[in-house]
Design an enzyme around this catalytic site. Structure first.
Site, PDB file in Angstrom:
ATOM      1  N   ALA A 168       0.847  -1.187   0.000  1.00 29.61           N
ATOM      2  CA  ALA A 168       0.000   0.000   0.000  1.00 29.61           C
ATOM      3  C   ALA A 168       0.883   1.237   0.000  1.00 29.61           C
ATOM      4  O   ALA A 168       2.106   1.147  -0.114  1.00 29.61           O
ATOM      5  CB  ALA A 168      -0.928  -0.026   1.214  1.00 29.61           C
ATOM      6  N   SER A 169       0.259   2.395   0.144  1.00 28.11           N
ATOM      7  CA  SER A 169       1.013   3.648   0.038  1.00 28.11           C
ATOM      8  C   SER A 169       2.022   3.827   1.163  1.00 28.11           C
ATOM      9  O   SER A 169       3.104   4.369   0.955  1.00 28.11           O
ATOM     10  CB  SER A 169       0.039   4.830   0.032  1.00 28.11           C
ATOM     11  N   LEU A 170       1.689   3.353   2.372  1.00 24.56           N
ATOM     12  CA  LEU A 170       2.540   3.593   3.530  1.00 24.56           C
ATOM     13  C   LEU A 170       3.328   2.365   3.972  1.00 24.56           C
ATOM     14  O   LEU A 170       4.316   2.499   4.695  1.00 24.56           O
ATOM     15  CB  LEU A 170       1.703   4.091   4.717  1.00 24.56           C
ATOM     16  N   ALA A 171       2.879   1.178   3.575  1.00 17.07           N
ATOM     17  CA  ALA A 171       3.513  -0.041   4.090  1.00 17.07           C
ATOM     18  C   ALA A 171       3.240  -1.205   3.152  1.00 17.07           C
ATOM     19  O   ALA A 171       2.481  -1.086   2.182  1.00 17.07           O
ATOM     20  CB  ALA A 171       2.976  -0.350   5.492  1.00 17.07           C
ATOM     21  N   GLN A 172       3.886  -2.347   3.452  1.00 22.46           N
ATOM     22  CA  GLN A 172       3.613  -3.574   2.720  1.00 22.46           C
ATOM     23  C   GLN A 172       3.481  -4.717   3.712  1.00 22.46           C
ATOM     24  O   GLN A 172       3.900  -4.621   4.858  1.00 22.46           O
ATOM     25  CB  GLN A 172       4.713  -3.864   1.702  1.00 22.46           C
ATOM     26  N   VAL A 173       2.872  -5.820   3.257  1.00 23.91           N
ATOM     27  CA  VAL A 173       2.554  -6.933   4.158  1.00 23.91           C
ATOM     28  C   VAL A 173       3.284  -8.198   3.712  1.00 23.91           C
ATOM     29  O   VAL A 173       3.256  -8.561   2.524  1.00 23.91           O
ATOM     30  CB  VAL A 173       1.034  -7.189   4.201  1.00 23.91           C
ATOM     31  N   LYS A 187       3.018  -6.287   8.831  1.00 22.06           N
ATOM     32  CA  LYS A 187       2.936  -5.022   8.097  1.00 22.06           C
ATOM     33  C   LYS A 187       4.185  -4.201   8.398  1.00 22.06           C
ATOM     34  O   LYS A 187       4.478  -3.893   9.557  1.00 22.06           O
ATOM     35  CB  LYS A 187       1.672  -4.273   8.529  1.00 22.06           C
ATOM     36  N   ASP A 324     -11.694   4.119   5.960  1.00 20.04           N
ATOM     37  CA  ASP A 324     -11.021   3.713   4.718  1.00 20.04           C
ATOM     38  C   ASP A 324     -11.523   2.326   4.293  1.00 20.04           C
ATOM     39  O   ASP A 324     -10.726   1.407   4.087  1.00 20.04           O
ATOM     40  CB  ASP A 324      -9.507   3.689   4.938  1.00 20.04           C
TER      41      ASP A 324
END
Length: 537
Positions: A168-173, A187, A324
């Site tokens: 995503a825009s702020l992080a990844q999983v 995350k 969201d």
């Protein structure tokens, strides 16, 4: 005029940025625990700000000179404006991709504001922003782990997949397995996200404020203000973890009748920090994946009703709302041991990404619930009263009602049972887009007036509307009936809390009886309407 203003703004910003960065790079790098990262940061930020200034100037110049001399309301001006909107949306899209970080978040936010910003921007951002988020390298992930937990992922976990399953825009999983065998989702915040956030926020502010100075009707300064308030919370994953637990606790205490049908992943606090969040791994279907939902033995209509119920409870009863709720943040799985009367498995809604929540104070929650109650029952006087109380004013309450329901005023006040239903046809969509285009200056003024928390509710409504459209190819009367019931219950409960006299309680009881009767009549009318449609097929 516009070019001179933007040149001065961009020039001043570049000079100040260069002076600050140039004068402090050496000191910052020398005193930093990570000199290389600090040096990279100090050389990256000015470049990002320069891109901002150039993009803002280019967009403003395009609008001012492309529309110069074209009369308002002319077909030629509308045609040219469409072209400028499209070019500018692509420039903004390119800027978001190049700068990444919160710019991606901005693009996603714009893509969810259907009918509140020009269609060209919404479509451009929606088609690209969810699928082209930045991805941190495994080395960057290891650096975050080392800084936060003191060890690399392979030491913290028994297994750790270096390839993220989502970004995503702020992080990844990433998928991992703990040393005691539990499968988890980890995350990981993108590297240096917190460090560049302040500069990025200033850059976004430059673009929006510059466009506002040139085009006062294009006033989206509230968007910058909202990002400035919400971004620090979204960048703190411990806030997100607390939000998820509070969300579930609210359902258990305030909405026990559906608590077992709403779930959030368990948080592993000992493996979580402000930039790392370790959670229980969730299997299931994305809420918009109708084919997979059917494979699970769940009917999409039941999912739509559950989503409507869950968010109505959060909004009107809890006053603590997940803001969201796009399709990537909601998973559907079968509720353990639960089936409906037709034998289909009942759904359980798993809410992900709890970084962005809004709290509604008592008065705002009461007025918003009363407004939705009035909209469902086509109560013109109450629609005006509570729209005004929420800030729309005597002159824009009609527009506010239209934005909330995505229906023109003549449909909002129509007394037919399905007056708010959007069928998802091309005719419906064209009508709404024409409505938004015709009243764009008034929409901008309305957004300026409304409290920011209500603006987030509008965004949440748009997200939920998109989910419903994916599940049912349009909106559902059942969803509006649920909103009517929950909002009415919230209004009556608020009145009971405020009143003490027996006569007032009796009056509230009679109102409750009246509401139940009206809802029952609406259910009956809906059943007759559906029967007639079935017989004509």
């Amino acid at each position: 005029m516009a070019a001179r203003f933007l040149w001065r703004s961009g020039g001043r910003l570049m000079v100040v940025s260069a002076a600050i960065c140039g004068g402090s790079v050496a000191a910052a790098a020398a005193s930093s625990d990570d000199p290389a990262a600090t040096l990279k940061l100090c050389t990256t930020v000015p470049v990002r700000l320069l891109r901002d200034a150039v993009t803002a100037a280019s967009i403003a110049f395009d609008y001012e000179y492309s529309l110069l001399g074209l009369p308002e309301g002319s077909s030629e001006r509308d045609r040219v404006k469409h072209e400028v909107h499209l070019r500018s949306a692509r420039k903004l899209q390119e800027l978001c991709f190049k700068n990444g970080g919160i710019y991606i978040k901005l693009g996603q936010h714009i893509g969810q504001l259907e009918y509140l910003v020009p269609e060209e921007y919404v479509r451009t951002m929606r088609e690209s922003m969810l699928n082209r988020c930045p991805v941190s390298s495994y080395e960057q992930v290891c650096a975050v782990f080392k800084k936060e937990l003191g060890e690399t992922p392979d030491k913290v976990f028994a297994e750790f997949d270096p390839v993220p399953i989502a970004s995503a825009s702020l992080a990844q999983v990433h998928v991992a397995r703990t040393h005691d065998g539990r499968k988890v989702a980890v995350k990981v915040q993108h590297a240096h996200m917190t460090d560049t956030a302040a500069a990025d926020h200033a850059g976004v502010g430059l673009i929006v404020n510059s466009l506002y100075r040139i085009f006062p009707s294009f006033d989206y300064r509230w968007l910058v203000e909202e990002m400035g308030e919400s971004l620090p919370k979204e960048l703190d994953f411990l806030v997100e973890a607390k939000n998820s637990e509070k969300c579930l606790d609210n359902f258990r205490k305030l909405s026990p009748h559906i608590a077992e049908y709403v779930y959030a992943p368990k948080v592993y606090w000992n493996l979580s920090t402000t930039k790392l969040l370790t959670m229980e791994f969730m299997d299931g279907a994305q809420v918009s994946d109708v084919k997979m939902i059917r494979k699970l033995g769940i009917h999409p209509h039941d999912v739509s009703k559950l989503v409507s119920q869950a968010f109505a409870e959060m909004t009107f009863k809890h006053g603590f709302v997940h803001c969201d709720p796009h399709s990537a943040n909601m998973i559907v799985r079968p509720a353990p041991g639960k089936r409906n009367i037709l034998g289909n498995r009942k759904p359980q809604l798993v809410l992900l990404d709890h970084g962005l929540y809004k709290e509604l104070d008592f008065n705002t929650r009461y007025n918003y619930a009363a407004l939705w109650k009035a909209l469902i029952f086509s109560d013109v006087n109450a629609i005006k009263e509570y729209s005004v109380k929420l800030g729309a004013g005597d002159d824009l309450y009609v527009l506010f009602a239209g934005i909330l329901t995505m229906r023109p005023w003549n449909r909002v006040i129509d007394t037919s049972v399905d007056h708010l239903v959007i069928k998802g046809t091309n005719e419906d969509r064209s009508e709404l887009q024409m409505y938004a285009s015709q009243y764009f200056p008034q929409i901008s003024e309305l957004l300026r007036r409304l409290p920011r928390v209500i603006l987030l509710m509008l965004k949440t409504n748009d997200c939920l509307r998109a989910v419903n459209n994916a599940l049912l190819q349009g909106s559902s009367m059942d969803s509006f009936m649920i909103i009517g019931k929950v909002s009415s219950e919230a209004v009556l409960e608020a009145k009971r809390q405020q009143e003490r006299s027996f006569l007032k309680w009796l009056s509230i009881w009679l109102e409750e009886f009246s509401v139940e009767a009206r809802l029952w009549v609406m259910h009956l009318a809906l059943w007759v309407l559906q029967l007639r449609k079935a017989l004509t097929l």
